[in-house]
Design an enzyme around this catalytic site. Structure first.
Site, mmCIF file in Angstrom:
data_model
loop_
_atom_site.group_PDB
_atom_site.id
_atom_site.type_symbol
_atom_site.label_atom_id
_atom_site.label_comp_id
_atom_site.label_asym_id
_atom_site.label_seq_id
_atom_site.Cartn_x
_atom_site.Cartn_y
_atom_site.Cartn_z
ATOM 1 C CE LYS A 1 104.394 -54.042 22.931
ATOM 2 N NZ LYS A 1 104.630 -53.020 21.571
ATOM 3 C CG ASP B 1 99.513 -53.261 28.131
ATOM 4 O OD1 ASP B 1 99.302 -54.112 26.823
ATOM 5 O OD2 ASP B 1 99.828 -51.344 27.968
ATOM 6 C CG MET C 1 108.884 -45.955 30.102
ATOM 7 S SD MET C 1 108.544 -46.191 28.062
ATOM 8 C CE MET C 1 108.697 -43.777 27.896
HETATM 9 N N1 SAH Z 1 100.768 -44.750 30.283
HETATM 10 C C1 SAH Z 1 102.016 -45.331 31.387
HETATM 11 C C2 SAH Z 1 103.152 -44.597 31.218
HETATM 12 C C3 SAH Z 1 103.678 -46.364 30.600
HETATM 13 S S1 SAH Z 1 105.124 -46.142 30.361
HETATM 14 C C4 SAH Z 1 101.381 -44.047 32.832
HETATM 15 O O1 SAH Z 1 100.578 -42.937 32.236
HETATM 16 O O2 SAH Z 1 101.443 -43.752 33.192
HETATM 17 C C5 SAH Z 1 105.603 -47.268 31.899
HETATM 18 C C6 SAH Z 1 106.074 -46.544 32.252
HETATM 19 O O3 SAH Z 1 105.419 -46.245 33.283
HETATM 20 C C7 SAH Z 1 107.487 -46.693 33.126
HETATM 21 O O4 SAH Z 1 108.532 -47.401 32.917
HETATM 22 C C8 SAH Z 1 107.567 -46.870 34.757
HETATM 23 O O5 SAH Z 1 108.516 -45.687 34.041
HETATM 24 C C9 SAH Z 1 106.118 -46.020 34.566
HETATM 25 N N2 SAH Z 1 104.758 -46.479 35.584
HETATM 26 C C10 SAH Z 1 104.209 -47.150 35.262
HETATM 27 N N3 SAH Z 1 103.596 -47.790 36.250
HETATM 28 C C11 SAH Z 1 103.926 -47.295 37.347
HETATM 29 C C12 SAH Z 1 104.308 -46.959 38.767
HETATM 30 N N4 SAH Z 1 103.188 -48.080 39.352
HETATM 31 N N5 SAH Z 1 105.467 -47.116 39.611
HETATM 32 C C13 SAH Z 1 106.411 -46.907 38.986
HETATM 33 N N6 SAH Z 1 106.676 -46.315 37.602
HETATM 34 C C14 SAH Z 1 105.299 -46.602 36.367
#
Ligand code: SAH
Length: 475
Positions: free
Chosen positions: A279, A257, A392
């Site tokens: 995406k 991803d 998000m």
């Molecule tokens: N499965 C992922 C979340 C996917 S949704 C998890 O468990 O973290 C995607 C959202 O995750 C982004 O919009 C953001 O809000 C958050 N996110 C993922 N990686 C991040 C990072 N390194 N720093 C800040 N937010 C992050």
């Protein structure tokens, strides 16, 4: 080669240890695990050694004898069947004498931390008995040896012992079936690199055994692949689990991803085919159905497919949807949890998600705008003593701050936005519900970002520890 590594069968053989402190204790534990009969000579014994002795006597094992006395050469002559003498006193002079006496009696001698006076040295050990890995630098770089050992520990799963033992039980049968050595080798390579090994690592020994028997029985080979749904964590590759790394190293194909960081992706097996299925907002060129289908197709062709996702696959990751289709098709899969963004960002920003003085619960919320509207249960979100974490939420930040206030949360409630958390580009912005949107806009923060709301955010000033330079520049 400075030393020849050999594995010493000490079972029921006599070992003499001179010294009764912590250092002696460590060696005694090792040789005891190898089944040695041990005599220890010392003026004093540490409590652990006394306890080991008591257990030995209580259980009538009789493999341990403590002699309370200053060392004398006669201790070596008294037991001529001794094969190894370990000098572990805190007196370098005595240790060297012990070594000389032992060598004069044709016994192997080890002086702790003094390889120059030893005929044998103890390696650092990764123990997956019956598999054992011994590492040594000949005494030159013990710290480096320890680092190597840590790396090896992570490469060899704890379940490897069980796999090796299982292989031991099948060794003769496999030999009987394949007279040709090359066929045998191919058979075992397949076992050790595929689902049978995975079952053993996951402690499903009976299943592994059944699969191994099936494999042996069916002369025509049949091969299905497997899918590993792996959480790649928020960004910092050090936050991967050992299991994630191990499976990433076995992948034939990787579907990843947008949120998977480059350093994490770099840890995938070099020869694996990498396919980007991320995406970007509004771009639907790779649909979810399309991804699901790809996973199925590759697995049916016999590939080991890694589906690599940012954070944890079961938290806003659609991991469940992808697995449903695999389950329907009978394709084997495993799920490896990852550090979710909330956990990673909170830790690396010094913001505990719960704290006895601030919050007794925490909520993870999907904060993205659907057609300009944030449809959330606001009355629940403004309850006291809880922390809110919005995933998000960058585009919706203003709306989130506004709605929380409209539903009754105080405008001064602390809030933080963490940009690119756990990466070297991490920035943390803090303020309150009224001020943060402007602060974030002025700093031009870019996705991915995570929002944390609640009084725990006030701890950031005290507890921030990571990437401090960036914080100072931008707050
Ligand atoms: N499965 C992922 C979340 C996917 S949704 C998890 O468990 O973290 C995607 C959202 O995750 C982004 O919009 C953001 O809000 C958050 N996110 C993922 N990686 C991040 C990072 N390194 N720093 C800040 N937010 C992050």
């Amino acid at each position: 080669m400075d030393y020849l590594p050999l594995f010493h069968n000490l079972n029921n053989r006599r070992v003499l240890v001179i010294g009764g402190g912590e250092i002696a204790l460590r060696k005694v534990r090792l040789v005891q695990e190898a089944g040695a009969i041990i005599t220890i000579v010392a003026r004093d014994f540490c409590s652990d050694l006394l306890e080991m002795d008591a257990v030995d006597k209580q259980q009538g094992i009789g493999n341990l004898e403590l002699i309370r006395a200053p060392y004398q050469q006669q201790h070596i002559h008294a037991q001529p069947d001794t094969v190894l003498v370990i000098a572990a006193t805190n007196d370098a002079q005595i240790n060297r004498e012990v070594s000389q006496h032992a060598q004069a009696a044709n016994m192997l001698a080890n002086v702790v931390d003094d390889p120059g006076y030893s005929t044998v040295i103890f390696p650092s050990i990764v123990d997956r008995s019956p598999i054992q890995i011994a590492i040594s630098s000949g005494g030159d770089a013990p710290v480096l040896v320890r680092l190597i050992r840590t790396q090896l520990e992570s490469l060899f799963p704890a379940g490897m012992s069980k796999l090796a033992a299982l292989a031991g039980r099948f060794r003769e049968k496999v030999k009987a079936k394949f007279s040709n050595g090359a066929d045998r080798k191919a058979f075992w390579e397949d076992v050790f690199n595929g689902p049978i090994a995975e079952q053993a690592y996951n402690n499903n020994i009976q299943t592994a055994e059944r699969l191994l028997q099936d494999k042996l029985d069916t002369s025509t080979e049949f091969k299905t692949g497997e899918v590993y749904l792996i959480g790649g964590g928020p960004s910092d590759p050090d936050l991967l689990t050992f299991k994630a790394l191990r499976l990433m190293q076995q992948a034939d194909i990787v579907l990843y991803d947008r949120l998977v960081s480059k350093p994490v992706l770099n840890l995938v097996r070099r020869d694996a085919t990498r396919i980007y299925v991320g995406k970007t907002a509004g771009d639907h060129s790779v649909t979810q159905d399309n991804i699901n289908q790809k996973l199925v197709d590759y697995a049916l062709k016999g590939y080991r497919v890694v589906r690599l996702k940012g954070g944890d696959p079961f938290i806003f990751g659609r991991g469940g949807e992808e697995l449903e289709m695999l389950a329907e098709q009978g394709i084997p899969f495993q799920v490896v949890p990852g550090i979710t963004a909330a956990s990673g960002c909170a830790s690396y920003a010094g913001i505990p998600l719960t704290h006895r003085d601030h919050a007794q619960s925490v909520r993870f919320i999907a904060g993205h705008h659907r057609s300009g509207k944030l449809d959330l249960n606001w009355p629940e979100l403004i309850q006291p003593n809880q922390t809110l974490v919005f995933y998000m939420g960058l585009n919706g930040l203003e709306a989130i701050c506004q709605q929380l206030q409209d539903h009754g949360l105080d405008a001064t409630t602390p809030i933080a936005l963490i940009e690119k958390g756990t990466s070297e580009h991490q920035r943390v912005f803090t303020g309150n519900l009224e001020t943060l949107p402007d602060i974030v806009r002025a700093a031009d923060a870019k996705a991915p970002t995570l929002i944390i709301v609640g009084t725990v955010v006030s701890l950031h000033n005290k507890l921030a520890w990571f990437n401090q330079d960036a914080v100072d520049n931008h707050e």
